[in-house]
Design a protein around this motif. Structure first.
Motif, mmCIF file in Angstrom:
data_model
loop_
_atom_site.group_PDB
_atom_site.id
_atom_site.type_symbol
_atom_site.label_atom_id
_atom_site.label_comp_id
_atom_site.label_asym_id
_atom_site.label_seq_id
_atom_site.Cartn_x
_atom_site.Cartn_y
_atom_site.Cartn_z
ATOM 1 N N ILE A 70 0.833 -1.213 0.000
ATOM 2 C CA ILE A 70 0.000 0.000 0.000
ATOM 3 C C ILE A 70 0.869 1.266 0.000
ATOM 4 N N ARG A 71 2.117 1.132 -0.436
ATOM 5 C CA ARG A 71 3.017 2.292 -0.413
ATOM 6 C C ARG A 71 2.589 3.371 -1.400
ATOM 7 N N TRP A 72 1.743 3.007 -2.346
ATOM 8 C CA TRP A 72 1.238 4.013 -3.290
ATOM 9 C C TRP A 72 0.404 5.062 -2.560
ATOM 10 N N ALA A 73 -0.079 4.699 -1.324
ATOM 11 C CA ALA A 73 -0.967 5.605 -0.589
ATOM 12 C C ALA A 73 -0.204 6.542 0.351
ATOM 13 N N GLU A 74 1.137 6.616 0.175
ATOM 14 C CA GLU A 74 1.950 7.419 1.103
ATOM 15 C C GLU A 74 1.480 8.869 1.158
ATOM 16 N N PHE A 75 1.292 9.483 0.007
ATOM 17 C CA PHE A 75 0.927 10.894 -0.033
ATOM 18 C C PHE A 75 -0.437 11.123 0.591
ATOM 19 N N GLN A 76 -1.370 10.217 0.263
ATOM 20 C CA GLN A 76 -2.730 10.366 0.793
ATOM 21 C C GLN A 76 -2.740 10.249 2.324
ATOM 22 N N ILE A 77 -1.936 9.341 2.840
ATOM 23 C CA ILE A 77 -1.917 9.132 4.288
ATOM 24 C C ILE A 77 -1.292 10.336 4.988
ATOM 25 N N ILE A 78 -0.221 10.859 4.411
ATOM 26 C CA ILE A 78 0.412 12.046 5.007
ATOM 27 C C ILE A 78 -0.561 13.215 4.974
ATOM 28 N N LEU A 98 3.186 1.732 7.931
ATOM 29 C CA LEU A 98 3.057 0.753 6.844
ATOM 30 C C LEU A 98 3.556 1.314 5.522
ATOM 31 N N VAL A 99 3.578 2.660 5.400
ATOM 32 C CA VAL A 99 3.899 3.254 4.093
ATOM 33 C C VAL A 99 5.154 4.112 4.118
ATOM 34 N N ILE A 100 5.589 4.543 5.304
ATOM 35 C CA ILE A 100 6.703 5.486 5.398
ATOM 36 C C ILE A 100 7.914 4.771 5.968
ATOM 37 N N ASP A 101 9.073 4.986 5.338
ATOM 38 C CA ASP A 101 10.328 4.504 5.902
ATOM 39 C C ASP A 101 11.313 5.681 5.967
ATOM 40 N N ASN A 102 12.565 5.378 6.334
ATOM 41 C CA ASN A 102 13.560 6.443 6.528
ATOM 42 C C ASN A 102 13.844 7.234 5.271
ATOM 43 N N GLN A 103 13.639 6.587 4.126
ATOM 44 C CA GLN A 103 13.994 7.235 2.852
ATOM 45 C C GLN A 103 12.825 7.963 2.211
ATOM 46 N N GLY A 133 7.553 8.566 16.950
ATOM 47 C CA GLY A 133 8.461 7.522 17.433
ATOM 48 C C GLY A 133 8.642 6.395 16.432
ATOM 49 N N THR A 134 7.602 6.175 15.602
ATOM 50 C CA THR A 134 7.661 5.075 14.633
ATOM 51 C C THR A 134 8.389 5.476 13.355
ATOM 52 N N ILE A 135 8.155 6.722 12.878
ATOM 53 C CA ILE A 135 8.631 7.068 11.532
ATOM 54 C C ILE A 135 9.815 8.035 11.526
ATOM 55 N N ALA A 136 10.318 8.447 12.708
ATOM 56 C CA ALA A 136 11.351 9.493 12.743
ATOM 57 C C ALA A 136 12.607 9.072 11.999
ATOM 58 N N ASN A 137 13.155 10.007 11.216
ATOM 59 C CA ASN A 137 14.481 9.828 10.644
ATOM 60 C C ASN A 137 15.351 10.992 11.135
ATOM 61 N N LYS A 138 16.556 11.087 10.607
ATOM 62 C CA LYS A 138 17.526 12.057 11.148
ATOM 63 C C LYS A 138 17.030 13.488 10.973
ATOM 64 N N TYR B 19 5.533 -3.353 12.959
ATOM 65 C CA TYR B 19 6.972 -3.481 12.782
ATOM 66 C C TYR B 19 7.642 -2.194 13.267
ATOM 67 N N PHE B 20 8.700 -2.357 14.055
ATOM 68 C CA PHE B 20 9.425 -1.189 14.570
ATOM 69 C C PHE B 20 10.711 -0.922 13.783
ATOM 70 N N GLN B 21 10.964 -1.817 12.832
ATOM 71 C CA GLN B 21 12.020 -1.550 11.855
ATOM 72 C C GLN B 21 11.417 -1.829 10.498
ATOM 73 N N PHE B 22 11.720 -0.963 9.527
ATOM 74 C CA PHE B 22 11.027 -1.097 8.251
ATOM 75 C C PHE B 22 11.475 -2.347 7.505
ATOM 76 N N LEU B 23 10.488 -3.131 7.042
ATOM 77 C CA LEU B 23 10.747 -4.272 6.167
ATOM 78 C C LEU B 23 9.809 -4.153 4.974
ATOM 79 N N SER B 24 10.246 -4.597 3.816
ATOM 80 C CA SER B 24 9.373 -4.535 2.634
ATOM 81 C C SER B 24 8.233 -5.546 2.786
#
Lengths: 713, 145
Positions: A70-78, A98-103, A133-138, B19-24
């Protein structure tokens, strides 16, 4: 964005509808169903009505759990995170991981949304902090650090707790944020009374210890303060855990904790807290006998407990006792626990004994594991036992004789894999290399092990059955036996000179009776070589030729049984035998050539007529001076030859003397070795087998290291 | 640190995954499938702890649902996390009143919210059921109004 008509809303599918449809849809229609649902969700997410978007979000959640991307929904969720409706906002924040990672590029948009939410009600703020706490990056954490730090002073414990939990992530991502900020947090925690906030604070300290352990003095006092007065089991577990890490950095802290650990150990009924305390005490408090004993008693209870989880944890704890003396105290409980344990726990126990077996418990350990091996764990048990035996050049073995004659045959019977068969072979070779005197037992060992194989392979008699069985899995089960068979044959072959005549004849008789010879096709050359060596030795040992004919017949029978061997090989074998048998005659022939030829006997001349025209009395050399010349040179030659012969004689005599001396020495040595071994094994006999551990040290290991290890043991 | 929390049924269908670490998605599906197969193959007499793919796994079965926690291999108190699983189930049970698999399926956002109140950034932050359920009760009240 579009507005759904009332008619459309009637037909709008809720989460419940999607779940029901998904459960009733067959596997073949699943893809169609999923594609259709995703298309509907994409439309609904663009709706102006919040209820519609909320339902779409819930359905998105469900699809993610089903394994759809469901990563296509990233923008909609934000986008939904900034919604005015809290329910919608919350759903988007929960779905963010589910849709956001560090990058993710969308994280940039989230900063202002979060800053706005931090100023909202405490419920909205806390859910925002959870999402952060879940999605924070640098980048996000650097931007929001000051806001989060402000929230640590909030009046609501819910907000303070979550702010501190987020800080642990921010400090882990970017440790440069710690100096200056940590002191502020510690000051607040010192005044804190709420248990949840304190627990988050301790978790924060644990995170900091991973990235910046040298900062431990800042929170040492607060940890000690809390451990002396807290009663919540969850918090105490965290405190004991962090204390464990602090003790390794600051050993003096250990002394201060004894009193509190003793109190907690005596008062608590919580198994998880007891385990945490035992774990810490076993690692760091060995010098404090009273506390260590109390912990040891509780550990024994764990090992004997009916609950497999507690037994497993008890074993886990024991792996951190670094000395074998310490392990010996719990040996009985561990071995009892082995009988009831599952495969995973058995592996743990085997690893313990691999590390900590010594000469004192070697026999107990070997006998126990040989007795209680089952089908599932047999392979691992045998592997571990071979490791224990060969460890540090047999450092655990004090009675090599018993090892060879009692334990090794049983181990050989239990081997059922090729890897273990190879290990067993290496064990045998190394043992017999380091204790050469044991080679006299090689025939007994061979008989014991191969007799078992013969008994177990009764169904494999005859060539026809072999041809059929060759193509089944049984051939695989024979291969590990063949490896052992080959190694035994090789060992007996090497030991032939040490064996008595009786032992040699027994081997031949045993091999002649053995029905499994045909199964070991790749060992034919080894069998051939062994028979050859035995036969030569029998010839040397039986000068009166009493048993040689019988042995020859038996050997012939063996070769008849080995159907695949060629006739050429058999004939070569007999030719070799003949050559060895007539060696003495060859010596006589040699002497014969050395002597001057005597004239032909007159009686013989009667039978053999000289050729016509030949006068044997007449000289065939006419020139007399030539005759004199030849005569003179011949006499010089004869003198020289005599001198050379004398020299050779002297040298030969010296050589023979030396050979005789060495033969006598070897004979004496063998006799001395064999004398006590002619009798049966006497348990009270003095140990005469010394394992040679000095030769061939592996690279990288010094004798000093081994001596040090022995001293420590 | 907790790396993931899963609720998987006996058919291998994931009902909740945090998940607390991102996995595909692919990695998650593979991991979940392998874990449930391992858990199903274990008997009642075996312990609830195992290792898989560099994670320490603690699991417990409640009716048809397996609650699985995956942690780092470094020293962790497995017993504490086993008790945490029980605490989670009790909290869900308190909110949903005799919780079952269907409650989690039809109220997935609420199950996630309860879990988020208990675990943040892979650390357990709250174990008191009243404190955990307080925000969600406020939300329910606001929704009813």
């Amino acid at each position: 964005m579009f507005h759904l008509s009332q008619m459309d809303q009637i037909f709008l599918k809720s989460l419940a509808d999607v779940v029901r449809t998904s459960r009733t849809t067959s596997q073949y229609d699943k893809l169609t169903f999923t594609t259709q649902t995703i298309a509907d969700i994409k439309n609904e997410l663009q709706s102006r009505q919040e209820s519609v978007r909320y339902q779409a979000l819930l359905k998105l959640f469900f699809l993610a759990m089903e394994g759809n991307n469901i990563r296509w929904a990233e923008f909609q969720i934000i986008n939904l995170m900034g919604s005015g409706d809290f329910q919608l906002k919350l759903g988007a924040q929960l779905a963010a991981h589910l849709v956001i990672d560090n990058q993710s590029q969308g994280l940039i948009m989230v900063t202002n949304v979060f800053i706005k939410e931090f100023k909202s009600s405490h419920i909205e703020c806390s859910s925002t902090l959870s999402c952060l706490g879940t999605i924070a990056n640098k980048d996000l954490s650097d931007s929001l650090l000051s806001h989060v730090l402000k929230l640590t002073t909030n009046t609501k414990p819910l907000i303070r707790k979550k702010a501190i939990a987020v800080l642990s992530k921010i400090f882990t991502i970017n440790p440069l944020n710690i100096p200056g900020n940590l002191e502020m947090v510690i000051q607040q925690l010192q005044k804190e009374t709420n248990i949840s906030v304190l627990a988050c604070g301790i978790s924060l300290f644990c995170s900091i210890m991973k990235v910046a352990p040298k900062l431990y003095p800042l929170f040492l006092s607060i940890v000690y303060d809390q451990i002396s007065k807290q009663k919540s089991n969850w918090l105490l577990i965290k405190l004991v855990r962090i204390s464990n890490k602090l003790i390794s950095l600051e050993p003096r802290f250990q002394g201060k904790l004894i009193e509190h650990y003793t109190r907690l150990l005596n008062q608590t009924n919580s198994k998880s807290l007891q385990y945490e305390l035992i774990y810490s005490i076993m690692r760091h408090f060995k010098n404090h006998s009273q506390l260590y004993e109390s912990a040891g008693d509780i550990l024994k209870q764990f090992l004997n407990h009916q609950d497999p989880n507690l037994r497993c944890l008890g074993l886990e704890c024991l792996t951190h006792i670094s000395t074998s003396v310490g392990l010996m105290e719990f040996q009985e409980q561990i071995l009892e626990s082995f009988k009831k344990s599952d495969y995973f726990s058995k592996l743990q126990i085997l690893q313990l004994f691999k590390d900590f077996t010594n000469q004192n418990n070697f026999q107990t350990v070997i006998e126990f594991f040989l007795k209680y091996s089952d089908m599932e764990s047999n392979d691992k048990i045998i592997e571990s036992l071979i490791f224990i035996i060969t460890k540090d050049k047999f450092i655990n073995v004090d009675d090599p004789e018993k090892l060879l004659l009692v334990y090794i045959p049983i181990i050989a019977q239990k081997i059922d894999s090729i890897d273990n068969a190879i290990r067993f072979k290496e064990l045998l070779f190394e043992l017999l290399t380091r204790v050469p005197g044991l080679k006299v037992y090689s025939d007994q060992l061979c008989n014991q092990i191969l007799q078992t194989y013969a008994t177990q392979s009764d169904s494999l008699q005859g060539p026809t059955l072999n041809i059929v069985k060759r193509h089944t899995q049984l051939k695989y089960s024979l291969n590990h036996r063949e490896i052992i068979f080959k190694s035994l044959i090789m060992i007996v072959g090497e030991s032939v000179k040490l064996l008595k005549l009786e032992a040699l004849t027994n081997i031949i008789k045993f091999l002649e009776q053995l029905n499994i010879l045909n199964c070991y096709e790749s060992s034919l050359s080894d069998i051939d070589s062994l028979l050859f060596k035995i036969y030569i030795q029998i010839i040397k040992s039986d000068p009166e030729n009493q048993i040689i004919p019988q042995m020859e017949q038996l050997i012939k029978n063996i070769y008849t049984k080995l159907h695949n061997i060629s006739i050429v090989k058999i004939s070569f074998f007999y030719e070799s035998l003949i050559q060895i048998k007539s060696r003495d005659q060859l010596q006589q022939l040699y002497n014969l050539f050395e002597e001057d030829l005597p004239p032909i006997n007159l009686e013989a001349q009667k039978l053999i007529k000289p050729p016509e025209g030949l006068d044997i009395n007449k000289s065939f050399q006419i020139d007399i001076s030539e005759i004199e010349k030849i005569k003179n040179t011949n006499s010089d030659y004869i003198e020289q030859k005599q001198l050379i012969q004398q020299q050779q004689q002297i040298e030969q005599n010296q050589g023979e003397q030396q050979d005789q001396n060495s033969e006598i020495q070897i004979k004496v040595e063998n006799e001395e070795e064999l004398k006590p071994l002619n009798n049966k094994i006497d348990q009270n006999a003095n140990k005469i087998f010394i394992i040679n551990r000095d030769e061939e040290l592996p690279p990288g290991i010094n004798q000093d290291d081994i001596n040090k290890f022995k001293e420590e043991e | 640190m907790i790396n993931f929390i899963l609720m998987v049924n006996k058919q291998g269908q994931t009902r909740l995954a945090q998940y607390f670490q991102f996995l595909s998605v692919k990695e998650r599906m593979t991991l979940e499938g392998e874990l449930i197969r391992k858990c199903l193959s274990r008997s009642e007499t075996q312990c609830s702890f195992l290792e898989h793919r560099g994670y320490k796994i603690i699991y417990r079965r409640y009716a048809s649902l397996y609650f699985i926690i995956g942690m780092d291999l470094e020293e962790e108190n497995e017993m504490a996390y086993l008790e945490f699983i029980h605490n989670l189930v009790e909290t869900l049970d308190k909110y949903f009143e005799n919780v079952c698999e269907l409650d989690i399926m039809f109220n997935i956002e609420k199950a996630h919210y309860i879990l988020e109140e208990m675990v943040m950034n892979g650390q357990i932050v709250e174990t008191n059921k009243t404190q955990i359920l307080a925000p969600i009760h406020v939300l329910d009240k606001a929704k009813d109004e």
